[in-house]
Design a protein around this motif. Sequence first.
Motif, PDB file in Angstrom:
ATOM      1  N   THR A   1       3.378  -7.343  -4.740  1.00  0.00           N
ATOM      2  CA  THR A   1       2.495  -6.354  -4.122  1.00  0.00           C
ATOM      3  C   THR A   1       3.237  -5.018  -4.079  1.00  0.00           C
ATOM      4  OG1 THR A   1       1.083  -5.872  -2.200  1.00  0.00           O
ATOM      5  CG2 THR A   1       3.208  -6.925  -1.746  1.00  0.00           C
ATOM      6  N   GLN A   2       2.535  -3.952  -4.439  1.00  0.00           N
ATOM      7  CA  GLN A   2       3.162  -2.639  -4.550  1.00  0.00           C
ATOM      8  C   GLN A   2       3.278  -1.981  -3.179  1.00  0.00           C
ATOM      9  OE1 GLN A   2       4.315  -0.846  -7.437  1.00  0.00           O
ATOM     10  NE2 GLN A   2       5.149   0.519  -5.849  1.00  0.00           N
ATOM     11  N   VAL A   3       4.457  -1.468  -2.897  1.00  0.00           N
ATOM     12  CA  VAL A   3       4.703  -0.656  -1.704  1.00  0.00           C
ATOM     13  C   VAL A   3       5.180   0.711  -2.181  1.00  0.00           C
ATOM     14  CG1 VAL A   3       6.134  -0.330   0.334  1.00  0.00           C
ATOM     15  CG2 VAL A   3       5.211  -2.602  -0.208  1.00  0.00           C
ATOM     16  N   THR A   4       4.468   1.752  -1.777  1.00  0.00           N
ATOM     17  CA  THR A   4       4.826   3.107  -2.158  1.00  0.00           C
ATOM     18  C   THR A   4       5.009   3.942  -0.899  1.00  0.00           C
ATOM     19  OG1 THR A   4       3.558   2.927  -4.216  1.00  0.00           O
ATOM     20  CG2 THR A   4       4.179   5.138  -3.490  1.00  0.00           C
ATOM     21  N   VAL A   5       6.181   4.570  -0.782  1.00  0.00           N
ATOM     22  CA  VAL A   5       6.487   5.392   0.388  1.00  0.00           C
ATOM     23  C   VAL A   5       6.607   6.834  -0.067  1.00  0.00           C
ATOM     24  CG1 VAL A   5       8.011   5.741   2.345  1.00  0.00           C
ATOM     25  CG2 VAL A   5       7.730   3.444   1.380  1.00  0.00           C
TER      26      VAL A   5
ATOM     27  N   MET B   1       7.990  -4.203   7.936  1.00  0.00           N
ATOM     28  CA  MET B   1       8.835  -3.126   7.439  1.00  0.00           C
ATOM     29  C   MET B   1       8.585  -1.872   8.271  1.00  0.00           C
ATOM     30  SD  MET B   1       8.458  -3.703   3.326  1.00  0.00           S
ATOM     31  CE  MET B   1       6.734  -3.250   3.299  1.00  0.00           C
ATOM     32  N   ASN B   2       9.616  -1.417   8.939  1.00  0.00           N
ATOM     33  CA  ASN B   2       9.538  -0.217   9.771  1.00  0.00           C
ATOM     34  C   ASN B   2      10.463   0.857   9.216  1.00  0.00           C
ATOM     35  OD1 ASN B   2       7.814  -1.625  11.595  1.00  0.00           O
ATOM     36  ND2 ASN B   2       9.603  -2.457  12.647  1.00  0.00           N
ATOM     37  N   SER B   3      10.248   2.085   9.659  1.00  0.00           N
ATOM     38  CA  SER B   3      11.085   3.221   9.231  1.00  0.00           C
ATOM     39  C   SER B   3      11.219   3.255   7.711  1.00  0.00           C
ATOM     40  CB  SER B   3      12.460   3.141   9.891  1.00  0.00           C
ATOM     41  OG  SER B   3      12.349   3.159  11.296  1.00  0.00           O
ATOM     42  N   LEU B   4      10.113   3.112   7.034  1.00  0.00           N
ATOM     43  CA  LEU B   4      10.135   3.082   5.572  1.00  0.00           C
ATOM     44  C   LEU B   4      10.570   4.417   4.996  1.00  0.00           C
ATOM     45  CD1 LEU B   4       6.936   0.957   5.038  1.00  0.00           C
ATOM     46  CD2 LEU B   4       9.185   0.411   4.093  1.00  0.00           C
ATOM     47  N   GLN B   5      11.314   4.339   3.903  1.00  0.00           N
ATOM     48  CA  GLN B   5      11.832   5.513   3.223  1.00  0.00           C
ATOM     49  C   GLN B   5      11.385   5.490   1.762  1.00  0.00           C
ATOM     50  OE1 GLN B   5      13.324   7.955   4.951  1.00  0.00           O
ATOM     51  NE2 GLN B   5      12.927   6.647   6.734  1.00  0.00           N
ATOM     52  N   PRO B   6      11.361   6.634   1.090  1.00  0.00           N
ATOM     53  CA  PRO B   6      10.941   6.652  -0.317  1.00  0.00           C
ATOM     54  C   PRO B   6      11.721   5.674  -1.193  1.00  0.00           C
ATOM     55  CG  PRO B   6      10.990   8.882   0.541  1.00  0.00           C
ATOM     56  CD  PRO B   6      11.558   8.003   1.621  1.00  0.00           C
TER      57      PRO B   6
ATOM     58  N   VAL C   1      18.351  -3.120   4.631  1.00  0.00           N
ATOM     59  CA  VAL C   1      17.155  -3.267   5.460  1.00  0.00           C
ATOM     60  C   VAL C   1      17.468  -3.718   6.878  1.00  0.00           C
ATOM     61  CG1 VAL C   1      15.699  -3.742   3.464  1.00  0.00           C
ATOM     62  CG2 VAL C   1      16.645  -5.656   4.793  1.00  0.00           C
ATOM     63  N   LYS C   2      18.719  -3.987   7.169  1.00  0.00           N
ATOM     64  CA  LYS C   2      19.071  -4.446   8.510  1.00  0.00           C
ATOM     65  C   LYS C   2      18.662  -3.420   9.558  1.00  0.00           C
ATOM     66  CE  LYS C   2      22.898  -7.560   7.441  1.00  0.00           C
ATOM     67  NZ  LYS C   2      24.360  -7.788   7.542  1.00  0.00           N
ATOM     68  N   GLY C   3      17.987  -3.910  10.583  1.00  0.00           N
ATOM     69  CA  GLY C   3      17.532  -3.037  11.656  1.00  0.00           C
ATOM     70  C   GLY C   3      16.201  -2.376  11.395  1.00  0.00           C
ATOM     71  N   ARG C   4      15.695  -2.467  10.162  1.00  0.00           N
ATOM     72  CA  ARG C   4      14.403  -1.850   9.834  1.00  0.00           C
ATOM     73  C   ARG C   4      13.338  -2.885   9.481  1.00  0.00           C
ATOM     74  NH1 ARG C   4      13.786   1.488   5.511  1.00  0.00           N
ATOM     75  NH2 ARG C   4      15.335   0.359   4.258  1.00  0.00           N
ATOM     76  N   PHE C   5      13.728  -3.924   8.788  1.00  0.00           N
ATOM     77  CA  PHE C   5      12.798  -4.963   8.340  1.00  0.00           C
ATOM     78  C   PHE C   5      13.033  -6.253   9.122  1.00  0.00           C
ATOM     79  CE2 PHE C   5      12.257  -3.415   3.635  1.00  0.00           C
ATOM     80  CZ  PHE C   5      11.924  -2.140   4.104  1.00  0.00           C
ATOM     81  N   ALA C   6      11.973  -7.033   9.274  1.00  0.00           N
ATOM     82  CA  ALA C   6      12.084  -8.331   9.939  1.00  0.00           C
ATOM     83  C   ALA C   6      11.276  -9.358   9.161  1.00  0.00           C
ATOM     84  CB  ALA C   6      11.597  -8.248  11.370  1.00  0.00           C
ATOM     85  N   ILE C   7      11.939 -10.437   8.781  1.00  0.00           N
ATOM     86  CA  ILE C   7      11.270 -11.528   8.082  1.00  0.00           C
ATOM     87  C   ILE C   7      10.939 -12.624   9.085  1.00  0.00           C
ATOM     88  CG2 ILE C   7      13.432 -12.704   7.473  1.00  0.00           C
ATOM     89  CD1 ILE C   7      12.113 -13.471   4.792  1.00  0.00           C
ATOM     90  N   SER C   8       9.790 -13.234   8.918  1.00  0.00           N
ATOM     91  CA  SER C   8       9.398 -14.332   9.797  1.00  0.00           C
ATOM     92  C   SER C   8       8.462 -15.260   9.028  1.00  0.00           C
ATOM     93  CB  SER C   8       8.725 -13.818  11.071  1.00  0.00           C
ATOM     94  OG  SER C   8       7.541 -13.108  10.749  1.00  0.00           O
ATOM     95  N   ARG C   9       8.237 -16.434   9.582  1.00  0.00           N
ATOM     96  CA  ARG C   9       7.325 -17.371   8.932  1.00  0.00           C
ATOM     97  C   ARG C   9       6.584 -18.166   9.994  1.00  0.00           C
ATOM     98  NH1 ARG C   9      10.999 -21.218   5.340  1.00  0.00           N
ATOM     99  NH2 ARG C   9       9.013 -22.310   4.967  1.00  0.00           N
TER     100      ARG C   9
ATOM    101  N   GLY D   1       0.814  -1.203   0.000  1.00  0.00           N
ATOM    102  CA  GLY D   1       0.000   0.000   0.000  1.00  0.00           C
ATOM    103  C   GLY D   1       0.843   1.246   0.000  1.00  0.00           C
ATOM    104  N   LEU D   2       0.201   2.363   0.316  1.00  0.00           N
ATOM    105  CA  LEU D   2       0.849   3.668   0.355  1.00  0.00           C
ATOM    106  C   LEU D   2       1.060   4.070   1.807  1.00  0.00           C
ATOM    107  CD1 LEU D   2       1.767   6.339  -0.994  1.00  0.00           C
ATOM    108  CD2 LEU D   2      -0.637   7.057  -0.895  1.00  0.00           C
ATOM    109  N   VAL D   3       2.267   4.504   2.128  1.00  0.00           N
ATOM    110  CA  VAL D   3       2.589   4.903   3.493  1.00  0.00           C
ATOM    111  C   VAL D   3       3.531   6.094   3.445  1.00  0.00           C
ATOM    112  CG1 VAL D   3       4.544   3.309   3.666  1.00  0.00           C
ATOM    113  CG2 VAL D   3       3.355   4.043   5.749  1.00  0.00           C
ATOM    114  N   GLN D   4       3.477   6.936   4.458  1.00  0.00           N
ATOM    115  CA  GLN D   4       4.388   8.067   4.532  1.00  0.00           C
ATOM    116  C   GLN D   4       5.757   7.616   5.046  1.00  0.00           C
ATOM    117  OE1 GLN D   4       2.439  11.065   6.936  1.00  0.00           O
ATOM    118  NE2 GLN D   4       1.527  12.006   5.114  1.00  0.00           N
ATOM    119  N   ALA D   5       6.772   8.382   4.712  1.00  0.00           N
ATOM    120  CA  ALA D   5       8.118   8.094   5.197  1.00  0.00           C
ATOM    121  C   ALA D   5       8.119   7.996   6.716  1.00  0.00           C
ATOM    122  CB  ALA D   5       9.082   9.161   4.723  1.00  0.00           C
ATOM    123  N   GLY D   6       8.816   7.000   7.210  1.00  0.00           N
ATOM    124  CA  GLY D   6       8.854   6.753   8.645  1.00  0.00           C
ATOM    125  C   GLY D   6       7.789   5.781   9.127  1.00  0.00           C
ATOM    126  N   GLY D   7       6.857   5.451   8.262  1.00  0.00           N
ATOM    127  CA  GLY D   7       5.770   4.558   8.626  1.00  0.00           C
ATOM    128  C   GLY D   7       6.140   3.095   8.508  1.00  0.00           C
ATOM    129  N   SER D   8       5.142   2.242   8.739  1.00  0.00           N
ATOM    130  CA  SER D   8       5.354   0.790   8.739  1.00  0.00           C
ATOM    131  C   SER D   8       4.303   0.084   7.897  1.00  0.00           C
ATOM    132  CB  SER D   8       5.288   0.246  10.172  1.00  0.00           C
ATOM    133  OG  SER D   8       6.293   0.803  10.979  1.00  0.00           O
TER     134      SER D   8
END
Length: 118
Positions: free
Chosen positions: A112-116, A80-85, A61-69, A9-16
């Motif tokens: 899937t589209q991610v827009t920051v 995904m945290n602290s997203l940037q453009p 992405v280290k420190g910002r993203f976390a993969i899990s299953r 989806g669409l999220v502002q910078a700094g969002g998750s």
Amino acid sequence: VQLVESGGGLVQAGGSLRLSCLASGRTFNINMGWFRQAPGKERELVASISWSGRTIYTDFVKGRFAISRDNAKNTLYLQMNSLQPEDTAVYFCAAGGTRAVVTAWAYWGQGTQVTVSS
């Protein structure tokens, strides 16, 4: 193996955002991963995870993203945290690979589209 992503989806910078990938078929004991592809750029590995939970992240992405299953639910996640453009891209779920090379992975979702926004 069939893979279906959701959660973009669409999220502002700094969002998750949290992406999910529901897998069906023979998923036992296979590696899974998230790739992304920005406009005009090659598809690149974001993170991967083994059946036992061992993770690998690319530096950006280290420190910002976390993969899990969740193997019981046949579902892969990417928090995904602290997203940037510059994170803007189509994110793809992949399965059955072992390296960062795109051609090394056997199965792919539709993306899937991610827009920051800045």
